[in-house]
Design a protein around this motif. Structure first.
Motif, PDB file in Angstrom:
ATOM      1  N   TYR A  47       9.852  -4.029  40.752  1.00 39.62           N
ATOM      2  CA  TYR A  47      11.040  -4.822  41.045  1.00 39.62           C
ATOM      3  C   TYR A  47      11.906  -4.051  42.015  1.00 39.62           C
ATOM      4  O   TYR A  47      12.098  -2.848  41.871  1.00 39.62           O
ATOM      5  CB  TYR A  47      11.832  -5.093  39.766  1.00 39.62           C
ATOM      6  N   TYR A  48      12.441  -4.736  42.995  1.00 36.82           N
ATOM      7  CA  TYR A  48      13.480  -4.146  43.844  1.00 36.82           C
ATOM      8  C   TYR A  48      14.787  -4.739  43.363  1.00 36.82           C
ATOM      9  O   TYR A  48      15.185  -5.808  43.795  1.00 36.82           O
ATOM     10  CB  TYR A  48      13.255  -4.505  45.309  1.00 36.82           C
ATOM     11  N   THR A  78       1.750  -4.763  50.898  1.00 36.68           N
ATOM     12  CA  THR A  78       2.213  -3.431  51.288  1.00 36.68           C
ATOM     13  C   THR A  78       2.782  -2.676  50.091  1.00 36.68           C
ATOM     14  O   THR A  78       2.527  -1.481  49.925  1.00 36.68           O
ATOM     15  CB  THR A  78       3.265  -3.555  52.402  1.00 36.68           C
ATOM     16  N   ARG A  82       1.658   0.982  48.729  1.00 34.69           N
ATOM     17  CA  ARG A  82       2.626   2.080  48.615  1.00 34.69           C
ATOM     18  C   ARG A  82       2.660   2.644  47.206  1.00 34.69           C
ATOM     19  O   ARG A  82       2.878   3.849  47.022  1.00 34.69           O
ATOM     20  CB  ARG A  82       4.018   1.597  49.030  1.00 34.69           C
ATOM     21  N   LEU A  85      -0.050   5.119  46.756  1.00 32.74           N
ATOM     22  CA  LEU A  85       0.176   6.416  47.388  1.00 32.74           C
ATOM     23  C   LEU A  85       1.395   7.125  46.816  1.00 32.74           C
ATOM     24  O   LEU A  85       1.822   8.152  47.317  1.00 32.74           O
ATOM     25  CB  LEU A  85       0.365   6.216  48.895  1.00 32.74           C
ATOM     26  N   ASP A  86       1.980   6.555  45.781  1.00 36.33           N
ATOM     27  CA  ASP A  86       3.176   7.129  45.153  1.00 36.33           C
ATOM     28  C   ASP A  86       4.351   7.210  46.124  1.00 36.33           C
ATOM     29  O   ASP A  86       5.182   8.111  46.053  1.00 36.33           O
ATOM     30  CB  ASP A  86       2.892   8.520  44.568  1.00 36.33           C
ATOM     31  N   ILE A  87       4.406   6.264  47.043  1.00 37.07           N
ATOM     32  CA  ILE A  87       5.585   6.177  47.904  1.00 37.07           C
ATOM     33  C   ILE A  87       6.637   5.323  47.198  1.00 37.07           C
ATOM     34  O   ILE A  87       7.816   5.635  47.195  1.00 37.07           O
ATOM     35  CB  ILE A  87       5.205   5.571  49.270  1.00 37.07           C
ATOM     36  N   VAL A  88       6.156   4.259  46.579  1.00 36.78           N
ATOM     37  CA  VAL A  88       7.029   3.417  45.757  1.00 36.78           C
ATOM     38  C   VAL A  88       6.608   3.614  44.303  1.00 36.78           C
ATOM     39  O   VAL A  88       5.422   3.685  43.998  1.00 36.78           O
ATOM     40  CB  VAL A  88       6.905   1.935  46.172  1.00 36.78           C
ATOM     41  N   ARG A  89       7.602   3.726  43.429  1.00 33.51           N
ATOM     42  CA  ARG A  89       7.302   3.951  42.009  1.00 33.51           C
ATOM     43  C   ARG A  89       7.299   2.617  41.275  1.00 33.51           C
ATOM     44  O   ARG A  89       8.194   1.793  41.482  1.00 33.51           O
ATOM     45  CB  ARG A  89       8.370   4.866  41.392  1.00 33.51           C
ATOM     46  N   THR A  91       7.745  -0.196  38.482  1.00 35.02           N
ATOM     47  CA  THR A  91       8.721  -0.440  37.436  1.00 35.02           C
ATOM     48  C   THR A  91       8.023  -0.451  36.083  1.00 35.02           C
ATOM     49  O   THR A  91       8.543   0.056  35.102  1.00 35.02           O
ATOM     50  CB  THR A  91       9.398  -1.801  37.669  1.00 35.02           C
ATOM     51  N   LEU A  92       6.857  -1.048  36.072  1.00 37.53           N
ATOM     52  CA  LEU A  92       6.063  -1.137  34.845  1.00 37.53           C
ATOM     53  C   LEU A  92       4.591  -0.983  35.208  1.00 37.53           C
ATOM     54  O   LEU A  92       4.202  -1.174  36.352  1.00 37.53           O
ATOM     55  CB  LEU A  92       6.238  -2.515  34.201  1.00 37.53           C
ATOM     56  N   GLN A 103       0.840   8.637  40.047  1.00 37.98           N
ATOM     57  CA  GLN A 103       2.112   9.337  40.081  1.00 37.98           C
ATOM     58  C   GLN A 103       1.948  10.809  39.729  1.00 37.98           C
ATOM     59  O   GLN A 103       2.565  11.672  40.320  1.00 37.98           O
ATOM     60  CB  GLN A 103       3.072   8.682  39.099  1.00 37.98           C
ATOM     61  N   PRO A 117      -0.241   2.868  57.651  1.00 39.07           N
ATOM     62  CA  PRO A 117       0.883   2.032  57.236  1.00 39.07           C
ATOM     63  C   PRO A 117       0.905   0.729  58.030  1.00 39.07           C
ATOM     64  O   PRO A 117       0.425   0.668  59.160  1.00 39.07           O
ATOM     65  CB  PRO A 117       2.112   2.882  57.570  1.00 39.07           C
TER      66      PRO A 117
END
Lengths: 335, 431
Positions: A47-48, A78, A82, A85-89, A91-92, A103, A117
Motif C-alpha cells: 500500500y502507498y 513495477t 521493486r 529487489l527490496d527497493i520497496v518494502r 506492507t504484507l 528483505q 528499471p
C-alpha cells in the motif's frame, strides 16, 4: 488450464471480498519441491498510504522459464519487481528469490540478479563504458569483457559518448547491457523493449531467448503483446494490483483455438456451422467469422458445400486474452 | 563499498575544484581588502552598529578581527551550504533523478550504500575546505599583512570549517533519507542552516535567548574559532561531531527502513488498512511491534542527542542576566568570542574561553589602533531610569553635565523620561 491448479494463491484474488482471503491461507511455507521456483511471492501486498500498489499477489516463476508479467500501466508490475529487489518494502506478505527472503538476504539475492528499471536513469556525464566499469566495480565481480562488447555491438550501441548525449532508446540499451553483462541467474526486466527500434527489439528478444537456453530465468514485464507472445513461456496477467490469471502461452495462443474468416459464394444459414462445432462470432452479407476449438475437418467439410471463395486465418493473440479478462475498451495494447 | 566511495568522489572532482577555488578566492580577496583598508574604516566601531553586530561582525581594527568579521564569519554559512548541497545530492537528488533505484538494485546493502555515500561526501568536503585553506594561506604569505597570526593558523581556522559542513551534510543526509523529494530535503536543510547561522548571531544579542543558542551548531562553531588565540575548544568540537554523528545515525535509521522510489511523506508510507493488519497478525504475518519499539528508541536517542547540549550548557554556565557592563574598549580582547559580550556571566566558566572575560583594562593593541584610541562613541556606560529620577539628578549623580547627557542620548523632551529608559552616560570632557 493446468497452471491454475499449481497456483492456488493466484486464483484467490479473483474472489472479491478481500477480508476473507488471508484467513484461508496457511502461514506455513511449504516449499514445493516438485517445482523448482526461482521467484515466489505469497499474498504480497503493498500500500502507498491508502493507495493500493499490489494486493494479495502470488507469483511463481520456475527455473529456466521466461515469465511475462502482463498488464496495463499502473497495474503494479513495477511495484512487484521493486519488492523483489527490496527497493520497496511490502506492507504484507513476503517475497523470496532462490528460496531466500528478499528483505533479509537482499544483498545475496541481488548478486545473482540483473535488473533493468522501467524508467532507466543515468548519470549524465559518464560515458557508457565508464558506466559499465562502475557497475562491474560495485558488483565486485569479474565479468566477461568480450561478452560486454558483443552485447553493445548486437544492440548497435556506441559506448564511448557521455550518457546525456544519448536518446531514450540508446539509454535503454545501456541499461540492458548493464543488466545482461554479468550473465545473472535471474533477469528482471521492466519493459525491456520500450523505446527501441524494431531491429533492436528483435535482438533483445533473441538475447532473452539465449539467456533461457543457458538455463537462466527471465521475468519481464510488458504491455507489448506480440513481444510477450513471441518469447514467453508463461504469462501472468495483472490487473488493479491483482494477479488474475496465469497461462501457458503455447496452450493459450498456438494451441487449440482457430479463428477463421470465410467468404462464401452462398451464405450458409445461421447456426449451420455451429452444428459442426464452430462458434459464429460475426457475419456480413458475404463473410462469416468463426471460432473453432479442436479439429477443423468437420467445419470445413460443411463449409465447402456453400462454395468457399476465401479463407483467412485470424490467430488468437494475447490481445484477445486481454479482452477476455479485461473486457473491451480497458486496454492500451500498443503504447 | 570502496569502489562506491571512489566512484562517488570521482564523480565530484569538478565540485571539489570549483568550490575550493571559490572559497579560497573568497578568503584571499578579503585579505587583499584588509591590506587596502583606509584607517577611517578600521576605526569603525562595528559593535555600535547593531545591524553589523547582528551579522556577526566584531571589529575591523586588526587583521584577525577583520577576517573573523567578514570572510571567516561567512565561511561557516558557505561550508554549511556546501554540506547541504552534498548531502541532498547524495540521496534525495538521486532518488528524484531515478538513479537511486538502480543503485539499490546492485548487490550492496542499504547501510553500506549510505555509509559509502556519507564517507565520500565527507571526504569531498574535507578536500574542498583544505584546498580553500591552502589557497588562503598562500594569499596570506603573498600579502603578508601586519598581524601576529601565521599562515598555518589561518589554514587551521579554515580547515575547522569542515566540522560545520559535516554537521549540515549529516542533517541533509537524514532529511534526504526521510523526506520524499529533493525539494523538501533541500528547503528544510537550507532552513536549518539559516536558522543556525542567523539565530546564533541574533540570539547572541539577547541574553534571554542564550540557552536556545545551544541548539544551534553555529554556536559551538563560533566558540571553536576561539582557538585562533590559542584556546582550542575541544569540547565544542566534540559537541559538533556528536551532533553530526547523531544526525548520521538518524539518516541510517530512516534510509534502511523505508521504501525507496516512493515519493511519499512519512504519513503516506505503506500501511495496510486496519482490517488487513489485524488479519495478518492473527495469521502470523509481519508484526509491527518490534519495529515500533525500535523506532521509538531511535527517536528518543535523537532527542537526547539534541537535548544534551542544552542541559550541559545550563549546568556549566548559568545565565545571570545583568545590566550591560562596560564593553571592553580594546578590540583585540573580544573578537573571538561574541558570546561573552552579549551574555555576560558573572565569572568566567569552563565553556567560555578565558579571553572573553569582559575587562576594562585596554590591553595594548599591537597595531594602528594604539594611536587612534579611544573614540568617545564607543564607551556606552549606561543608566536605567528608576522611579522618581529626573534627568538633572541622573546627570549630577553620574558626574556629567545635563547638556552632555541630553546630547549623548538625543533627548528631545528632557522633561519626559520614562522608568526603564536606558541612557548612555558620556565620558566627562577631557581636561
Amino acid at each position: 488450464m493446468t497452471p491454475e491448479a499449481e497456483e492456488p494463491s493466484a486464483e484467490a484474488p479473483i474472489e472479491e471480498p478481500a477480508a476473507e482471503i488471508p484467513i484461508a491461507e496457511p502461514p506455513a511455507e511449504a516449499p514445493d519441491v516438485a517445482e523448482d521456483l526461482v521467484v515466489e511471492t505469497e499474498s504480497l501486498t503493498v500500500y502507498y498510504g491508502r493507495r493500493r500498489g499490489i494486493a494479495q499477489l502470488g507469483l511463481a516463476v520456475r527455473r529456466g522459464e521466461v515469465y511475462g508479467f502482463l498488464g496495463p500501466n499502473g497495474a503494479g508490475k513495477t511495484t512487484t519487481l521493486r519488492v523483489l529487489l527490496d527497493i520497496v518494502r511490502p506492507t504484507l506478505g513476503h517475497a523470496s528469490i532462490f528460496g531466500l527472503d528478499c528483505q533479509r538476504h537482499g544483498v545475496a539475492i541481488r548478486r545473482r540478479v540483473g535488473y533493468l528499471p522501467g524508467e532507466f536513469s543515468v548519470y549524465p556525464k559518464l560515458t557508457a563504458d565508464a558506466y559499465f566499469n562502475m557497475v562491474a566495480a560495485i558488483r565486485g565481480e569479474p565479468y566477461d569483457e568480450a561478452y560486454r562488447r558483443t552485447l553493445t555491438e548486437r544492440l548497435n550501441l556506441d559506448p564511448t559518448h557521455p550518457l546525456h548525449t544519448y536518446s531514450r532508446g540508446n539509454k535503454q540499451k545501456v541499461g540492458l547491457v548493464a543488466a545482461l553483462m554479468g550473465r545473472p541467474e535471474l533477469l528482471l526486466l521492466d519493459e525491456p523493449t520500450a523505446g527501441l527500434e524494431p531491429l533492436v527489439q528483435q535482438q533483445v528478444l533473441a538475447l532473452v531467448r539465449e539467456a533461457r537456453s543457458e538455463g537462466r530465468t527471465v521475468l519481464l514485464s510488458s504491455h507489448n503483446l506480440p513481444e510477450v507472445q513471441a518469447i514467453c513461456d508463461r504469462v501472468g496477467i495483472i490487473r488493479d494490483g491483482r494477479l488474475i490469471a496465469v497461462e501457458e502461452v503455447d496452450a493459450l495462443v498456438r494451441g487449440q483455438y482457430h479463428r477463421l474468416r470465410l467468404r462464401f459464394e452462398h451464405l450458409p444459414p445461421a447456426g449451420l456451422l455451429e452444428e459442426a462445432g464452430a462458434r459464429e462470432v460475426g457475419r456480413t452479407d458475404q463473410d462469416v467469422m468463426i471460432e473453432v476449438r479442436g479439429s477443423l475437418n468437420q467445419v470445413l467439410t460443411r463449409a465447402v458445400e456453400y462454395g468457399v471463395l476465401d479463407l483467412e486465418d485470424h490467430p488468437f493473440t494475447l490481445e484477445d486474452v486481454f479482452l477476455a479478462y479485461y473486457g473491451a475498451g480497458t486496454i492500451e495494447p500498443y503504447a | 563499498m570502496l569502489s562506491l566511495i571512489l566512484w562517488e568522489i570521482r564523480r565530484r572532482v569538478g565540485t571539489i575544484v570549483g568550490w575550493a577555488i571559490g572559497l579560497g578566492a573568497f578568503c584571499a580577496a578579503h585579505q587583499l581588502i584588509y591590506t587596502a583598508l583606509p584607517d577611517e574604516v578600521r576605526r569603525i566601531d562595528v559593535r555600535a552598529l547593531t545591524l553589523l553586530e547582528s551579522l556577526g561582525m566584531q571589529t575591523f581594527a586588526t587583521f584577525e578581527g577583520f577576517m573573523l568579521s567578514t570572510a571567516l564569519n561567512l565561511l561557516p554559512l558557505l561550508t554549511g551550504a556546501l554540506g547541504v548541497a552534498l548531502g541532498v545530492g547524495a540521496l534525495a537528488a538521486e532518488e528524484s533523478d531515478g538513479t537511486l533505484e538502480w543503485l539499490a538494485s546492485l548487490p550492496i546493502s542499504r547501510t553500506r550504500l549510505l555509509l559509502g555515500k556519507a564517507i565520500a561526501a565527507a571526504f569531498v568536503l574535507l578536500a574542498i575546505v583544505a584546498l580553500a585553506g591552502l589557497i588562503t594561506a598562500g594569499a596570506f604569505l603573498a600579502l603578508s599583512p601586519e598581524t601576529p597570526v601565521t599562515a598555518a593558523d589561518l589554514f587551521l581556522v579554515i580547515l575547522v570549517n569542515w566540522l560545520i559542513g559535516f554537521v549540515f551534510l549529516a542533517i541533509s543526509l537524514f532529511l534526504g533519507a526521510y523526506l520524499p523529494t529533493r525539494g523538501a530535503a533541500t528547503s528544510t536543510s537550507a532552513t536549518a542552516l539559516l536558522v543556525s547561522f542567523l539565530g546564533n548571531n541574533l540570539a547572541g544579542m539577547a541574553p534571554a535567548m542564550e540557552p536556545y543558542r545551544t541548539l544551534l551548531p553555529h554556536f559551538y562553531f563560533d566558540r571553536i574559532t576561539g582557538m585562533w588565540t590559542g584556546e582550542v575548544g575541544w569540547l565544542d568540537m566534540g559537541t559538533l561531531a556528536a551532533i553530526g554523528l547523531g544526525a548520521l545515525l538518524l539518516a541510517f535509521s530512516a534510509f534502511t527502513r523505508r521504501s525507496l522510489t516512493v515519493a511519499a511523506w512519512p504519513w503516506q508510507r505503506p500501511r495496510p488498512p486496519k482490517r488487513l493488519r489485524t488479519i495478518a497478525a492473527t495469521a502470523g504475518g509481519t508484526s509491527s511491534g518490534p519495529r515500533a519499539l525500535a523506532s521509538t528508541i531511535v527517536a528518543l536517542l535523537g532527542l537526547a542527542l539534541l537535548a544534551a547540549p542544552v542541559a550541559a550548557y545550563r549546568e556549566l554556565a548559568p545565565v545571570v542576566p545583568t545590566p550591560l557592563p562596560t564593553l571592553p574598549s580594546a578590540p583585540t580582547a573580544t573578537p573571538l568570542s561574541p558570546t561573552a559580550t552579549s551574555a555576560p556571566t558573572t565569572e568566567p566558566t569552563a565553556v567560555i574561553p578565558p579571553t572573553s572575560t569582559p575587562t576594562v583594562t585596554p590591553s595594548p593593541p599591537p597595531t594602528a589602533t594604539a594611536t587612534i584610541t579611544p573614540a568617545p562613541t564607543a564607551t556606552p556606560v549606561t543608566y536605567t531610569v528608576q522611579p522618581g529620577d529626573t534627568l538633572a539628578e541622573i546627570a549630577q549623580a553620574q558626574g556629567v553635565t545635563l547638556e552632555a547627557l541630553i546630547e549623548a542620548n538625543n533627548i528631545e523632551e528632557p522633561s519626559r523620561i520614562e522608568v526603564g529608559d536606558v541612557f548612555i552616560i558620556p565620558l566627562p570632557p577631557a581636561e
